[in-house]
Each structure stands twice: as C-alpha cells, then as structure tokens.
Design an enzyme around this catalytic site. Structure first.
Site, PDB file in Angstrom:
ATOM      1  N   GLU A  14       0.629   4.112   1.373  1.00 56.62           N
ATOM      2  CA  GLU A  14       0.893   4.733   2.670  1.00 56.62           C
ATOM      3  C   GLU A  14       1.949   3.960   3.450  1.00 56.62           C
ATOM      4  O   GLU A  14       2.846   4.556   4.060  1.00 56.62           O
ATOM      5  CB  GLU A  14      -0.396   4.832   3.490  1.00 56.62           C
ATOM      6  CG  GLU A  14      -0.182   5.516   4.827  1.00 56.62           C
ATOM      7  CD  GLU A  14      -1.406   5.479   5.723  1.00 56.62           C
ATOM      8  OE1 GLU A  14      -1.226   5.389   6.948  1.00 56.62           O
ATOM      9  OE2 GLU A  14      -2.539   5.533   5.199  1.00 56.62           O
ATOM     10  N   SER A  49     -12.836   8.268   0.867  1.00 63.53           N
ATOM     11  CA  SER A  49     -12.499   8.906  -0.410  1.00 63.53           C
ATOM     12  C   SER A  49     -13.701   9.045  -1.334  1.00 63.53           C
ATOM     13  O   SER A  49     -13.537   9.327  -2.520  1.00 63.53           O
ATOM     14  CB  SER A  49     -11.403   8.096  -1.123  1.00 63.53           C
ATOM     15  OG  SER A  49     -10.227   8.064  -0.359  1.00 63.53           O
ATOM     16  N   SER A  89      -8.317   0.848   1.171  1.00 64.40           N
ATOM     17  CA  SER A  89      -8.180   0.011   2.363  1.00 64.40           C
ATOM     18  C   SER A  89      -9.283   0.288   3.377  1.00 64.40           C
ATOM     19  O   SER A  89      -9.878  -0.635   3.937  1.00 64.40           O
ATOM     20  CB  SER A  89      -6.808   0.250   3.006  1.00 64.40           C
ATOM     21  OG  SER A  89      -6.670  -0.502   4.186  1.00 64.40           O
ATOM     22  N   ASN A  90      -9.585   1.568   3.613  1.00 65.25           N
ATOM     23  CA  ASN A  90     -10.590   1.877   4.640  1.00 65.25           C
ATOM     24  C   ASN A  90     -11.974   1.389   4.225  1.00 65.25           C
ATOM     25  O   ASN A  90     -12.760   0.954   5.063  1.00 65.25           O
ATOM     26  CB  ASN A  90     -10.578   3.373   4.981  1.00 65.25           C
ATOM     27  CG  ASN A  90     -11.240   4.235   3.928  1.00 65.25           C
ATOM     28  OD1 ASN A  90     -12.451   4.443   3.942  1.00 65.25           O
ATOM     29  ND2 ASN A  90     -10.453   4.758   2.993  1.00 65.25           N
ATOM     30  N   THR A 146      -2.930   4.095   8.504  1.00 67.04           N
ATOM     31  CA  THR A 146      -4.040   4.757   9.206  1.00 67.04           C
ATOM     32  C   THR A 146      -5.415   4.237   8.825  1.00 67.04           C
ATOM     33  O   THR A 146      -6.387   4.493   9.534  1.00 67.04           O
ATOM     34  CB  THR A 146      -4.008   6.280   8.950  1.00 67.04           C
ATOM     35  OG1 THR A 146      -4.096   6.524   7.539  1.00 67.04           O
ATOM     36  CG2 THR A 146      -2.735   6.896   9.496  1.00 67.04           C
ATOM     37  N   CYS A 188      -6.111   6.903  13.132  1.00 66.33           N
ATOM     38  CA  CYS A 188      -6.727   8.103  12.573  1.00 66.33           C
ATOM     39  C   CYS A 188      -8.140   8.286  13.119  1.00 66.33           C
ATOM     40  O   CYS A 188      -8.941   7.345  13.143  1.00 66.33           O
ATOM     41  CB  CYS A 188      -6.746   7.967  11.051  1.00 66.33           C
ATOM     42  SG  CYS A 188      -7.858   9.088  10.205  1.00 66.33           S
ATOM     43  N   HIS A 212       0.839  -1.199   0.000  1.00 65.95           N
ATOM     44  CA  HIS A 212       0.000   0.000   0.000  1.00 65.95           C
ATOM     45  C   HIS A 212       0.876   1.252   0.000  1.00 65.95           C
ATOM     46  O   HIS A 212       1.897   1.318   0.686  1.00 65.95           O
ATOM     47  CB  HIS A 212      -0.916  -0.007   1.223  1.00 65.95           C
ATOM     48  CG  HIS A 212      -2.001   1.019   1.183  1.00 65.95           C
ATOM     49  ND1 HIS A 212      -1.779   2.339   1.512  1.00 65.95           N
ATOM     50  CD2 HIS A 212      -3.321   0.931   0.861  1.00 65.95           C
ATOM     51  CE1 HIS A 212      -2.916   3.014   1.394  1.00 65.95           C
ATOM     52  NE2 HIS A 212      -3.859   2.180   0.993  1.00 65.95           N
TER      53      HIS A 212
END
Length: 398
Positions: free
Chosen positions: A187, A380, A318-319, A250, A288, A185
């Site tokens: 990040e 997003s 991912s989130n 996060t 986060c 990823h």
C-alpha cells in the site's frame, strides 16, 4: 507524470473496471456462502460472548473482514466467473490471508512473480485480465498494464484511493508527503508512487527524529543513511522538509498516526510561527474507519478479564500486527496465528508468531480450569476461520 490525469484517462477506458460484475445483493450472498459462520453470527447475537464448559470466549466487537476487503475478494471471484477462459493475473496478494489467496490459485488466477522486490510482467500479454489488489498498485504498474492492452480490474479499497488523493494534493501545492507506514508495504509503495517528494516514517520514534532534523539538530549523512530506502528520488532533507503534509498507510495504528500528525504540526509551528503554519503544514484525515473500529474494539477487549488472547490474521498483515501490539501493551499472554491449523488439539499446543520474532511452538498453551479467552482477527480474516479456531479451543478444553 501527471498521475491525476493518467488516472482520469484510465477510468474512462473500456478496459478498466472498478465496479465488478455482480449486483451488491448477489455479491453479499456469494461472500456469505463462502466465508460466513453460523457460530460467529450466534456469538455476535449473544453480546460477543460464548461459554462452553470451562471455556468462556470473548470476541472483539469489531473484527474480521472489512467492507473494503469484502469488495476486493468478491470482485476477484467475479472476475474469474466473468472471464472463464482468459488468462487472469493479480499483481499481489488480493488481501493478506493465506486461505483466500490459495482459493484464487485454485481458480487458476496467476500471481505476478517478483525477485528482489521487482515484479516480472513479461508473461502478461495483450488481452489478459489483471486484478489490482485491495492495497492498490503503483501508478507505474497501472500505466504498464494499460499500455500492454490488458483488462484491468481495480479492487483498490476506496480508503486507499483517498490517501492517493491526499498525497496528490500535497504534490499540487508543493508539499512533501510524510507517509506513516512501512516503506516496503504494497500500500505504501502504491501511495508513494502518486506523491511528489515524500518520506516514509515507520513510527513515532522516526517522526521525532525527523522533527529534530527539521529544527536543525540532526546530521545530514546520518539522516540519509537512516532513511535511504524511504524517500523519493532527489530528496533533500535540507530543502524538502520546510513544507510537509501527513498521510498514512491505512492499516497503521490510529493513535500513532494522529500523534505523528501532531509532532509535525508542532514542529512547523515552532520553526515558522503560528502566522505561517498553514504555509508549511497541511492537516490530514486519512485514517480508515474499519481500521479505527477494530483497534478501538481491541482496546476495549484487552480491558476485559482475560487469561489469554488469540489474534488471527496473516503474518504479513499490518492491521493484524497492530492488534497484537495492543495486546502486548496490557501484558496479556497473546498468540498471533494465521490459520486454525496452527493449533494442535491433541498436543494442546499453538505454533504462533510473537511480535517481531520467528514462529515458535507453545505447548500446553490453554491452561487448566475455567479460562477466559479473548479473540480478534484482522480485516482480511473470514468469519469461518475465526469459527474454526474457536472449535479447536473448545475441543482442547473438553
């Protein structure tokens, strides 16, 4: 490389900008015009519920754009307005949302190409403008772009930067960073570039595996093969796991990150004793707020009486994926889509992505009779996209 010293020098460069160009008020107005929805605002004002005919919509009480995403998107758009004629590049997707990234392409923002995971910066020239996305960029990429004489617009989410500070603290005190994340990823790639020694663990199962190894119950060759792409150069599990600190990507599942932290705290306590714990384990707090709020809201939503649940967000987000995981734990019929176009009103069908699988078509996905539909979206996903999905559901139900 002294990453802290480099970042300090970069931040003082006249070719570096992490504040954007517009005032907060103008930025908020521009985003509202581009992405807000009167329908979604109305649903929020009505207690996050909306009824139309036989359809009862229940929205999660926290969903969609987080402030870090809003900031990154706004800064990217401002950059084109501020530099109307310059070459503008971005090192990766600004966020994991296809409509937002497509809009940047229409603004003639060029995306750095990559082959086999290696980015090609050869076409970037002195004086070009380069946007760093919300996920951040590796310190090596920043250094390369700075040395090329580029103007760097840094939209990295401050929560991501907070994790960088954490792993730099680990490095300073000679601790190995255990990073809860996905090693490919963007990040996590950025975060690991600021670390010294590091090991990336995907989930609680991998954390427990590492714990067993620390306690002398593992096989070195098996360990090295299992994590071959997930540790720093020169990593030695027999030496580098005696002092560990935990950090995270996060967007990972909050509860799992917390449990992984407890696993390593208990492991070091068992191996070195309570009197030596602080010399072998560093506590952390890099979860986060926005990720936590959306996951907590999802846990509340899945406790409602729902017939189906629609999760909206990029397939590589991912989130969003973790929101889908929460729905699965409750055995709710759930559908992860990235755009409203995945729904066919005429066919009452949905082209969705089951967790860990390829896209598949579900026909007659909206049942007959009265139906309760839960809806959430990743950090997003703009409100307008959520509204378009709701409109399609209404059209099918009517």
């Amino acid at each position: 490389m002294d990453t802290q010293a480099f970042r300090r020098s970069l931040h003082h460069s006249d070719r570096y900008n992490r504040r954007g160009f517009d005032s907060p008020t103008k930025r908020a107005q521009a985003l509202e015009e581009a992405y807000q929805s009167d329908l979604i605002s109305s649903i929020r004002d009505n207690g996050f519920t909306y009824t139309k005919g036989r359809l009862n919509i229940k929205l999660a009480q926290a969903f969609g754009f987080c402030w870090g995403v809003e900031r990154a998107v706004a800064m990217a758009y401002e950059t084109r307005r501020h530099y109307p004629n310059e070459n503008i590049w971005i090192t990766n997707e600004i966020i994991h949302n296809p409509s937002v990234n497509d809009h940047l392409r229409k603004m003639n923002v060029k995306f750095i190409s990559a082959k086999n995971g290696i980015k090609d910066f050869s076409l970037v020239s002195n004086g070009d403008v380069v946007i760093l996305p919300a996920f951040g960029a590796t310190v090596q990429e920043m250094k390369l772009l700075h040395e090329k004489g580029c103007h760097i617009i840094d939209t990295t989410c401050p929560w991501v930067s907070k994790v960088w500070h954490t792993v730099e603290k680990h490095k300073k005190h000679v601790f190995t960073s255990i990073i809860h994340g996905k090693f490919k990823h963007e990040e996590t790639l950025a975060t690991s570039s600021f670390a010294g020694k590091y090991l990336v663990v995907l989930d609680l199962e991998e954390a427990n595996y590492v714990s067993e190894y620390i306690l002398g119950k593992g096989n070195r060759n098996e360990f090295m093969n299992k994590f071959s792409k997930a540790f720093s150069n020169g990593f030695d599990p027999d030496k580098d796991l005696d002092r560990v600190g935990v950090a995270n990507q996060t967007t990972m599942l909050k509860s799992e990150t917390e449990e992984i932290g407890k696993v390593f705290e208990r492991t070091m306590l068992k191996k070195f004793g309570p009197e030596n714990l602080n010399s072998h384990f560093l506590a952390f707090n890099t979860i986060c707020d926005a990720t936590e709020e959306r996951q907590d809201a999802m846990f509340s939503l899945v406790d409602e009486d729902l017939d189906i649940l629609v999760v909206i967000g990029g397939f590589n987000s991912s989130n969003t994926t973790h929101l889908q995981e929460i729905a699965i734990t409750k055995n709710i019929s759930s559908f992860h889509i990235d755009t409203p176009e995945r729904i066919s009103v005429k066919e009452n069908s949905i082209f969705h992505k089951p967790l860990g699988s390829e896209l598949e078509l579900k026909k007659n996905f909206l049942p007959s009779g009265k139906i309760n539909v839960g809806i959430t979206s990743g950090a997003s996903t703009p409100d307008k996209v959520v509204a378009d999905v709701i409109e399609k559901l209404i059209d099918i139900a009517s």
